[in-house]
Design an enzyme around this catalytic site. Structure first.
Site, PDB file in Angstrom:
ATOM      1  N   GLY A  46       0.874  -1.168   0.000  1.00  0.00           N
ATOM      2  CA  GLY A  46       0.000   0.000   0.000  1.00  0.00           C
ATOM      3  C   GLY A  46       0.907   1.211   0.000  1.00  0.00           C
ATOM      4  O   GLY A  46       1.806   1.310  -0.841  1.00  0.00           O
ATOM      5  N   GLU A  47       0.719   2.073   0.949  1.00  0.00           N
ATOM      6  CA  GLU A  47       1.577   3.259   1.053  1.00  0.00           C
ATOM      7  C   GLU A  47       2.068   3.360   2.499  1.00  0.00           C
ATOM      8  O   GLU A  47       1.282   3.600   3.419  1.00  0.00           O
ATOM      9  CB  GLU A  47       0.774   4.497   0.624  1.00  0.00           C
ATOM     10  N   CYS A  78       6.089  -5.363   0.383  1.00  0.00           N
ATOM     11  CA  CYS A  78       6.191  -4.033  -0.213  1.00  0.00           C
ATOM     12  C   CYS A  78       6.130  -2.958   0.890  1.00  0.00           C
ATOM     13  O   CYS A  78       7.049  -2.863   1.687  1.00  0.00           O
ATOM     14  CB  CYS A  78       5.138  -3.864  -1.299  1.00  0.00           C
ATOM     15  N   ARG A 107      12.693   3.286  -0.388  1.00  0.00           N
ATOM     16  CA  ARG A 107      11.356   3.300  -1.009  1.00  0.00           C
ATOM     17  C   ARG A 107      11.471   3.621  -2.497  1.00  0.00           C
ATOM     18  O   ARG A 107      12.409   4.290  -2.928  1.00  0.00           O
ATOM     19  CB  ARG A 107      10.487   4.365  -0.349  1.00  0.00           C
ATOM     20  N   HIS A 176       4.665  -8.077  -4.512  1.00  0.00           N
ATOM     21  CA  HIS A 176       3.301  -8.417  -4.082  1.00  0.00           C
ATOM     22  C   HIS A 176       3.010  -9.894  -4.349  1.00  0.00           C
ATOM     23  O   HIS A 176       2.400 -10.222  -5.377  1.00  0.00           O
ATOM     24  CB  HIS A 176       2.289  -7.556  -4.847  1.00  0.00           C
ATOM     25  N   GLU A 178       0.820 -11.685  -3.177  1.00  0.00           N
ATOM     26  CA  GLU A 178      -0.625 -11.962  -3.093  1.00  0.00           C
ATOM     27  C   GLU A 178      -1.340 -11.680  -4.411  1.00  0.00           C
ATOM     28  O   GLU A 178      -2.516 -11.962  -4.546  1.00  0.00           O
ATOM     29  CB  GLU A 178      -1.248 -11.136  -1.952  1.00  0.00           C
TER      30      GLU A 178
HETATM   31  N1  GLN Z   1       6.056   2.966  -2.547  1.00  0.00           N
HETATM   32  C1  GLN Z   1       5.197   2.526  -1.494  1.00  0.00           C
HETATM   33  C2  GLN Z   1       5.654   3.059  -0.132  1.00  0.00           C
HETATM   34  O1  GLN Z   1       6.578   3.768  -0.045  1.00  0.00           O
HETATM   35  C3  GLN Z   1       5.095   1.019  -1.450  1.00  0.00           C
HETATM   36  C4  GLN Z   1       4.401   0.500  -2.684  1.00  0.00           C
HETATM   37  C5  GLN Z   1       3.635  -0.764  -2.477  1.00  0.00           C
HETATM   38  O2  GLN Z   1       3.404  -1.229  -1.359  1.00  0.00           O
HETATM   39  N2  GLN Z   1       3.195  -1.311  -3.579  1.00  0.00           N
HETATM   40  O3  GLN Z   1       5.062   2.744   0.839  1.00  0.00           O
END
Ligand code: GLN
Length: 193
Positions: A46-47, A78, A107, A176, A178
């Site tokens: 996610g982020e 991720c 990141r 990922h 999943e």
């Molecule tokens: N770039 C995202 C971050 O810094 C991670 C991307 C992802 O989980 N697909 O959290």
């Protein structure tokens, strides 16, 4: 086996589906009470900056940190890998990580969303050939500490960088697993519980 999936943001359902397919009982974790009932925790992609803020506001940051300190097994993919690491090389200043595995993570190491890609990856300990890995604004590991096993690496420019690492009960992947229909990395995680 109750396996929590941190459900603040990101691809929660996809992880829950893979876990259920492997016979585990997935539990969405949104607050400290949800966390209390799980044997292990998956931190999804996610982020990571957003997740870090939501971890604070939900009261989950300290609850998760305490469980990790006690040795709760965790699998971060991720953004989840960024959260479990010990250092974020280009994080936001207010971003926190758990330090559950001694890796320094950069990141967005492959560039922006447009540079997202798929690759076939050899992962140590997985039988049945390479695994399809979906990298989406993915991080890489730039430093591994003592006791951290590197299970897979990939090229970032001229340099090979770790993208799957394990340290004790903590497993992290930069991509990922999943999303590609291959449950072997989740299976590897569950096999150690
Ligand atoms: N770039 C995202 C971050 O810094 C991670 C991307 C992802 O989980 N697909 O959290």
């Amino acid at each position: 086996m109750k396996v929590g999936v941190l459900a603040l943001q990101g691809d929660v359902t996809e992880h829950a589906t893979v876990l259920a397919g492997l016979g585990a009982h997935p539990v969405e974790v949104r607050d400290p009470a949800d966390l209390a009932g799980v044997d292990a925790l998956v931190l999804p992609g996610g982020e990571s900056t957003t997740m870090s803020l939501l971890l604070e506001s939900s009261g989950l940051h300290s609850a998760v940190a305490a469980r990790l300190d006690e040795g709760m097994p965790a699998f971060g993919t991720c953004a989840g890998m960024i959260l479990l690491g010990s250092e974020v090389l280009d994080g936001r200043r207010d971003q926190r990580c758990f330090g559950a595995i001694d890796v320094s993570v950069r990141r967005n190491a492959f560039g922006r969303q447009l540079q997202s890609f798929e690759a076939d990856l050899d992962v140590a300990g997985l039988e049945g050939g390479p695994m399809r890995a979906v990298f989406i604004r993915a991080p890489v590991v730039e430093r591994v500490g003592e006791g951290v096993e590197v299970l897979a690496s990939t090229a970032v420019g001229e340099v090979e960088r770790p993208v799957v690492c394990r340290s004790g009960p903590v497993l992290v992947a930069a991509f990922h697993p999943e999303l590609a229909g291959d449950p072997r990395l989740h299976q590897l995680f569950l096999s150690k519980l």
